[in-house]
Design an enzyme around this catalytic site. Structure first.
Site, PDB file in Angstrom:
ATOM      1  N   ALA A  80       0.848  -1.197   0.000  1.00 34.88           N
ATOM      2  CA  ALA A  80       0.000   0.000   0.000  1.00 34.88           C
ATOM      3  C   ALA A  80       0.879   1.241   0.000  1.00 34.88           C
ATOM      4  CB  ALA A  80      -0.914  -0.006   1.218  1.00 34.88           C
ATOM      5  N   GLY A 104      -0.893  -5.271   0.385  1.00 32.42           N
ATOM      6  CA  GLY A 104      -2.023  -5.228  -0.530  1.00 32.42           C
ATOM      7  C   GLY A 104      -1.746  -5.907  -1.849  1.00 32.42           C
ATOM      8  N   GLU A 118      -2.437  -9.503  -1.267  1.00 36.07           N
ATOM      9  CA  GLU A 118      -3.894  -9.636  -1.168  1.00 36.07           C
ATOM     10  C   GLU A 118      -4.546  -9.573  -2.544  1.00 36.07           C
ATOM     11  OE1 GLU A 118      -5.347  -7.798   2.947  1.00 36.07           O
ATOM     12  OE2 GLU A 118      -3.992  -6.449   1.870  1.00 36.07           O
ATOM     13  N   GLU A 164       2.177  -6.196   7.321  1.00 37.52           N
ATOM     14  CA  GLU A 164       1.436  -5.090   7.934  1.00 37.52           C
ATOM     15  C   GLU A 164       1.740  -4.901   9.414  1.00 37.52           C
ATOM     16  OE1 GLU A 164      -0.997  -6.209   4.303  1.00 37.52           O
ATOM     17  OE2 GLU A 164       0.148  -7.274   5.843  1.00 37.52           O
TER      18      GLU A 164
END
Length: 262
Positions: free
Chosen positions: A69, A114, A117, A137
């Protein structure tokens, strides 16, 4: 066709294969809110376009699929805006996971946070030999927010999924293959051609059946649905389709089937 700020949208009209390329190379294709919205809109456009039969999702450059991210943007979140950011990411990624058109992630380089993901939301993952995966994270005082805690646990062993998320460790492509996180590992130069060939094989099959297989597999992980009942319903639907009649007739006549998706 819509214009996108942070991705490239290229449809091969002959094969029906759409390639969506995350395109923020100076940021290693990191996900910000605008990019999440681009993904959501691109997927919706792809689902609405009858010319699109299958999708490859990849990142620009050789270093990263999506390196994570956008940390500068994340740093400004609070409890309210953080929840909304997670929900928007989950909505966009669910469009991928629930797409009746097959989606393959061509993972070139880093797929972290991300990015991991996003790859996991795709139906299959093919990694280049230099790919790296991780959910780091916890290093930021966060957890995965775009479905990572759910999908990583579905794809690999629960204990190993917890280890990766609690340590924030990265794994190489060969380890991701051993764990079942990716389907194949190939040299970087062969990544897109391999994905195109794999998707091309799938696209020779009955489109309705392909979409229903995806739906039934997703039902196995949906607590609000009964997977076996979803399978029986889908089987019944196939039996009433033109593709079923074409497929069985072609088999008996010893000729290739010509499927139309209905």
């Amino acid at each position: 066709m819509a214009l996108f700020e942070n991705l490239l949208y290229a449809l091969d009209g002959t094969s029906g294969i759409l390639t969506i390329t995350l395109n923020r190379p100076t940021k290693l294709n990191a996900l910000n809110a605008a990019t999440i919205e681009d993904i959501r809109h691109a997927m919706q456009e792809a689902l609405d376009d009858a010319q699109v039969r299958g999708i490859i999702l990849t990142g620009s450059g050789e270093k990263a699929f999506v390196a994570g991210a956008d940390i500068a943007e994340l740093a400004g979140l609070n409890e309210i805006t953080g929840r909304r950011a997670a929900e928007r990411g989950q909505e966009a990624f669910c469009l991928i996971e629930e797409s009746p058109k097959p989606v393959i992630a061509a993972v070139n380089g880093f797929a972290l946070g991300g990015g991991c993901e996003l790859a996991m939301a795709c139906h299959m993952r093919v990694a280049s030999e230099n790919a790296r995966f991780g959910q780091p994270e916890v290093n930021l005082g966060l957890i995965p927010g775009y479905g990572g805690t759910q999908r990583l646990t579905q794809l690999i062993d629960k204990g190993k999924a917890l280890e990766l998320m609690l340590t924030g460790d990265q794994i190489k492509a060969d380890e991701a293959l051993r764990l079942g996180l990716v389907n194949h590992v190939v040299p970087a130069a062969e990544l897109l051609p391999f994905c195109q060939q794999l998707l091309g094989r799938i696209l020779t099959k009955a489109p309705l059946a392909v979409g229903l297989v995806i739906d039934c597999v997703n039902a196995a992980f949906d607590q609000e649905r009964h997977g076996f009942q979803a399978e029986a319903n889908a089987f019944s639907r196939c039996c009433g389709s033109e593709d079923f009649r074409e497929g069985t007739t072609a088999f008996l006549e010893k000729r290739p089937a010509v499927f139309k998706g209905n």
